[in-house]
Write an enzyme that holds these catalytic residues in place. Structure first.
Site, PDB file in Angstrom:
ATOM      1  N   ASP A 136       0.873  -1.336   0.164  1.00 43.91           N
ATOM      2  CA  ASP A 136      -0.046   0.154   0.020  1.00 43.91           C
ATOM      3  C   ASP A 136       0.744   1.262   0.064  1.00 43.91           C
ATOM      4  O   ASP A 136       0.303   2.152   0.132  1.00 43.91           O
ATOM      5  CB  ASP A 136      -0.902  -0.031   1.016  1.00 43.91           C
ATOM      6  CG  ASP A 136      -0.310   0.011   2.555  1.00 43.91           C
ATOM      7  OD1 ASP A 136       1.002  -0.020   2.456  1.00 43.91           O
ATOM      8  OD2 ASP A 136      -0.873  -0.233   3.559  1.00 43.91           O
ATOM      9  N   HIS A 138       3.446   1.900   2.157  1.00 41.66           N
ATOM     10  CA  HIS A 138       3.994   2.427   3.234  1.00 41.66           C
ATOM     11  C   HIS A 138       5.396   2.190   3.604  1.00 41.66           C
ATOM     12  O   HIS A 138       5.910   1.312   3.002  1.00 41.66           O
ATOM     13  CB  HIS A 138       2.959   1.764   4.571  1.00 41.66           C
ATOM     14  CG  HIS A 138       3.578   0.442   4.876  1.00 41.66           C
ATOM     15  ND1 HIS A 138       2.197  -0.696   5.175  1.00 41.66           N
ATOM     16  CD2 HIS A 138       4.635  -0.781   4.883  1.00 41.66           C
ATOM     17  CE1 HIS A 138       2.925  -1.622   5.472  1.00 41.66           C
ATOM     18  NE2 HIS A 138       4.313  -1.704   5.095  1.00 41.66           N
ATOM     19  N   GLU A 143       1.026   4.350   7.265  1.00 41.39           N
ATOM     20  CA  GLU A 143      -0.055   3.725   6.382  1.00 41.39           C
ATOM     21  C   GLU A 143      -0.244   5.072   5.380  1.00 41.39           C
ATOM     22  O   GLU A 143      -0.002   5.999   5.876  1.00 41.39           O
ATOM     23  CB  GLU A 143      -1.075   3.112   7.221  1.00 41.39           C
ATOM     24  CG  GLU A 143      -0.857   1.972   7.919  1.00 41.39           C
ATOM     25  CD  GLU A 143      -0.446   0.717   7.227  1.00 41.39           C
ATOM     26  OE1 GLU A 143      -0.031   0.804   5.851  1.00 41.39           O
ATOM     27  OE2 GLU A 143      -0.568  -0.263   7.712  1.00 41.39           O
TER      28      GLU A 143
HETATM   29  P1  PGA Z   1       7.781  -7.115   3.379  1.00 40.29           P
HETATM   30  O1  PGA Z   1       7.240  -5.732   4.046  1.00 40.29           O
HETATM   31  O2  PGA Z   1       9.213  -6.969   3.351  1.00 40.29           O
HETATM   32  O3  PGA Z   1       7.510  -8.202   4.547  1.00 40.29           O
HETATM   33  O4  PGA Z   1       7.198  -7.328   2.197  1.00 40.29           O
HETATM   34  C1  PGA Z   1       7.769  -4.854   3.723  1.00 40.29           C
HETATM   35  C2  PGA Z   1       6.880  -3.832   4.625  1.00 40.29           C
HETATM   36  O5  PGA Z   1       5.699  -3.739   4.916  1.00 40.29           O
HETATM   37  O6  PGA Z   1       7.600  -2.569   4.643  1.00 40.29           O
END
Ligand code: PGA
Length: 260
Positions: A136, A138, A143
């Site tokens: 998304d 973030h 977020e």
């Molecule tokens: P991930 O998460 O490395 O588990 O894909 C990345 C994030 O949410 O910043």
């Protein structure tokens, strides 16, 4: 922003490990900002291998992790503190007194967040900040809608992040809804930001971050304003970048003196 496209996740991890090694070689007392999740695991494996081979020394560095789940203590198996212990801290010679992760059990969260910001300041600020990017958009747990000037604080996760992270917990119901995270402004204060992303499921977020408008709806897009941001991605995560051929051209023609 410098965009480096590598063939696969292993090559992304190796490139990132080279940047960490160089940072610590140049400034052994560096302050490192660290991240958790699936993406950095390969990087941590590379750093442990480099340490075992005597090619990197963490003894003088200080670290600050981006975020932690509210309600999970350091001893909880799914806390980010325990993730860091497992994947890096116990495998290399980082001084545990200088390895910081927000405290998910802090009795006074706002006060703890303020103290975390002050500790970063006291350490001299972050030299190299590692980041993943959420589907998304973030960074940390900032977020969509997060203020681009935000500091360390409590945040409520989006439904998508809870679903994304359920794989670490086994059950979606077990994912905490609240987190402590460095703010976008805290991240922007780092002297060098290093963003890693791999896989087709990150392609849209990567394109929005690097080539879309700067907007709080994609907190990672704030990094377009950062004076030194390096984005290292694999081919799958690069798929939606309109200027990916140009980024390859720039990387292939980088003067020797500019190489990190
Ligand atoms: P991930 O998460 O490395 O588990 O894909 C990345 C994030 O949410 O910043």
């Amino acid at each position: 922003m410098e965009v480096i496209i590598k063939p696969d996740a292993v090559a992304v991890s190796k490139e990132a490990a080279g940047i960490f090694r160089e940072q610590l070689a140049t400034k052994p007392e560096s302050v490192l900002g660290l991240a958790t999740g699936g993406t950095p695991l390969g990087l941590y494996r590379e750093l442990v291998a480099l340490f075992t081979a005597g090619r990197v020394d963490f003894s003088q560095c200080t670290t600050f992790n981006l975020d932690e789940y509210v309600g999970l203590g350091a001893a909880h198996g799914h806390s980010y503190a325990s993730y860091m212990q497992e994947h890096l801290f116990t495998q290399v010679n980082i001084d545990s007194a200088r390895a910081h992760v927000p405290d998910g059990l802090a009795p006074d969260v706002p006060q703890h967040c303020e103290a975390y910001e002050q500790a970063i300041q006291r350490a001299g600020g972050i030299d190299l900040q590692l980041l993943g990017i959420g589907g998304d958009g973030h960074i940390g747990f900032n977020e969509p809608g997060s203020a681009l000037g935000s500091r360390t604080r409590i945040k409520t996760l989006t439904r998508q992040t809870i679903v994304d992270n359920a794989r670490f917990f086994g059950r979606e119901q077990d994912v905490p809804h609240h987190v402590i995270t460095m703010g976008v402004g805290t991240i922007m204060d780092a002297r060098h930001c290093l963003v890693l992303a791999t896989g087709a499921h990150k392609a849209a977020a990567v394109a929005a971050m690097a080539e879309g408008p700067v907007t709080a709806m994609v907190p990672a897009s704030a990094l377009q304003f950062h004076r030194k941001c390096t984005l290292i991605i694999d081919e799958a995560a690069a798929a939606q970048l309109s200027r990916r051929d140009y980024y390859r051209w720039v990387y292939d023609h980088k003067p020797e003196w500019q190489r990190v």
